[in-house]
Design an enzyme around this catalytic site. Structure first.
Site, PDB file in Angstrom:
ATOM      1  N   ASP A   1       0.860  -1.168   0.000  1.00  0.00           N
ATOM      2  CA  ASP A   1       0.000   0.000   0.000  1.00  0.00           C
ATOM      3  C   ASP A   1       0.905   1.230   0.000  1.00  0.00           C
ATOM      4  O   ASP A   1       1.607   1.493   0.974  1.00  0.00           O
ATOM      5  CB  ASP A   1      -0.883  -0.027   1.248  1.00  0.00           C
ATOM      6  CG  ASP A   1      -1.925   1.080   1.223  1.00  0.00           C
ATOM      7  OD1 ASP A   1      -2.864   0.986   2.030  1.00  0.00           O
ATOM      8  OD2 ASP A   1      -1.793   2.017   0.419  1.00  0.00           O
TER       9      ASP A   1
ATOM     10  N   HIS B   1      -3.003  13.709   0.310  1.00  0.00           N
ATOM     11  CA  HIS B   1      -3.535  12.683   1.195  1.00  0.00           C
ATOM     12  C   HIS B   1      -2.658  12.521   2.437  1.00  0.00           C
ATOM     13  O   HIS B   1      -3.169  12.394   3.553  1.00  0.00           O
ATOM     14  CB  HIS B   1      -3.639  11.350   0.450  1.00  0.00           C
ATOM     15  CG  HIS B   1      -3.925  10.195   1.366  1.00  0.00           C
ATOM     16  ND1 HIS B   1      -5.107  10.075   2.054  1.00  0.00           N
ATOM     17  CD2 HIS B   1      -3.169   9.137   1.727  1.00  0.00           C
ATOM     18  CE1 HIS B   1      -5.074   8.984   2.793  1.00  0.00           C
ATOM     19  NE2 HIS B   1      -3.923   8.390   2.619  1.00  0.00           N
TER      20      HIS B   1
ATOM     21  N   GLU C   1     -10.693   5.845   0.514  1.00  0.00           N
ATOM     22  CA  GLU C   1      -9.639   6.407  -0.314  1.00  0.00           C
ATOM     23  C   GLU C   1      -9.668   5.737  -1.669  1.00  0.00           C
ATOM     24  O   GLU C   1      -9.470   4.519  -1.780  1.00  0.00           O
ATOM     25  CB  GLU C   1      -8.277   6.195   0.363  1.00  0.00           C
ATOM     26  CG  GLU C   1      -8.208   6.814   1.756  1.00  0.00           C
ATOM     27  CD  GLU C   1      -7.035   6.304   2.586  1.00  0.00           C
ATOM     28  OE1 GLU C   1      -6.953   6.672   3.762  1.00  0.00           O
ATOM     29  OE2 GLU C   1      -6.218   5.531   2.039  1.00  0.00           O
TER      30      GLU C   1
ATOM     31  N   GLU D   1      -8.165   4.570  -4.905  1.00  0.00           N
ATOM     32  CA  GLU D   1      -6.794   4.276  -5.298  1.00  0.00           C
ATOM     33  C   GLU D   1      -6.771   3.465  -6.579  1.00  0.00           C
ATOM     34  O   GLU D   1      -7.762   2.869  -6.968  1.00  0.00           O
ATOM     35  CB  GLU D   1      -6.085   3.495  -4.173  1.00  0.00           C
ATOM     36  CG  GLU D   1      -6.085   4.250  -2.842  1.00  0.00           C
ATOM     37  CD  GLU D   1      -5.420   3.473  -1.722  1.00  0.00           C
ATOM     38  OE1 GLU D   1      -4.947   2.349  -1.958  1.00  0.00           O
ATOM     39  OE2 GLU D   1      -5.392   4.013  -0.601  1.00  0.00           O
TER      40      GLU D   1
ATOM     41  N   ASP E   1      -9.806   1.976  -0.459  1.00  0.00           N
ATOM     42  CA  ASP E   1      -9.106   1.626   0.767  1.00  0.00           C
ATOM     43  C   ASP E   1      -9.831   2.251   1.950  1.00  0.00           C
ATOM     44  O   ASP E   1      -9.680   3.438   2.242  1.00  0.00           O
ATOM     45  CB  ASP E   1      -7.660   2.130   0.680  1.00  0.00           C
ATOM     46  CG  ASP E   1      -6.838   1.797   1.921  1.00  0.00           C
ATOM     47  OD1 ASP E   1      -5.678   2.249   1.992  1.00  0.00           O
ATOM     48  OD2 ASP E   1      -7.360   1.090   2.802  1.00  0.00           O
TER      49      ASP E   1
END
Lengths: 98, 152
Positions: free
Chosen positions: B37, B44, B109, B111, B143
């Site tokens: 990750d 962010h 989130e 992604e 996420d």
């Protein structure tokens, strides 16, 4: 060579256990028909009552198209046999069973 | 595939090939052996820092290398799976006590996940120029993260 894209769309809502049964029969994915034009050909693994074994599929608007059926209809003849074998064969035991 | 799916192409797809999205079950398309990750968005990183520590500060290495950590592979699930709010220990803002319960600060989130299809031999490395040869494809990934204040 264009790269395959798969959209794994997530839902932004949180469900409690009582709403779980209701949540499973959501119509959410059908809201994204305009995401899946000819300019966005995704690839994923799907199953259904007619296609009980999980296999590779794509999506156009709100339709899910199973690749093995296209191969069976001789629509993907210019693809190497080794790749056709892969597209037709998905072992459920080799994936997280989700 | 674009040609086959084009309604104007004159190619007929067998009816048995097609089903409505509401009638299919989607499965995880890959077996995730491991994943990393990465935290590479400056916006962010600063936002997350502010939420968790109260100050907007990037980690010291942020401008020198892509910051990433090993994720938990079993936590990757297919879209549509109902999400359970994660549980953890955090400091209750009112009492100041450390409690265990559902996180009160859950963010999501958006992604992009790169699926590596061509591995590297152990001990070798590549540069970004050659990365594309090793990427099987991309997916969007959400996420969900518990962002409770760190225990101090």
């Amino acid at each position: 060579m264009s790269r395959p894209f798969t959209y794994l769309l997530s839902q932004s809502s949180l469900f409690d256990s009582q709403a779980l049964a209701q949540a499973v029969t959501f119509s959410g994915p059908a809201m994204y028909a305009d995401h899946f034009s000819l300019s966005n050909i995704p690839f994923g693994v799907a199953s259904s009552s007619e296609h009980s074994k999980p296999s590779i599929a794509t999506r156009f608007k709100d339709d899910v198209i199973f690749i093995e059926s296209l191969i069976g209809a001789k629509l993907l003849l210019d693809i190497p046999q080794s790749m056709l074998d892969v597209l037709c064969e998905v072992s459920p035991t080799s994936l997280n069973n989700k | 595939m674009q040609h086959i799916l084009d309604p104007n192409s004159g190619i007929s797809i067998p009816p048995t090939a097609t089903e409505g999205i509401q009638h299919v079950t989607m499965h995880l398309p890959i077996r995730v052996s491991e994943f990393t990750d990465f935290s590479c968005s400056k916006d962010h990183v600063l936002n997350a820092s502010e939420v968790m520590t109260g100050t907007r500060k990037a980690p010291p290495g942020f401008l020198h290398f892509p910051v990433g950590y090993a994720g938990r592979s079993s936590s990757i699930i297919v879209s549509g799976t109902p999400i359970r709010r994660p549980l953890g220990q955090y400091r209750d803002g009112n009492t100041g006590n450390v409690i265990y319960g559902p996180t009160r600060q859950l963010d999501y989130e958006l992604e992009i996940a790169c699926i590596v299809g061509q591995p590297l031999p152990y001990g070798s490395s590549i540069t970004a120029v050659d990365a594309e040869d090793h990427i099987f494809g991309l997916v969007l990934l959400n996420d969900w993260s518990g962002k409770c204040r760190s225990l101090k």
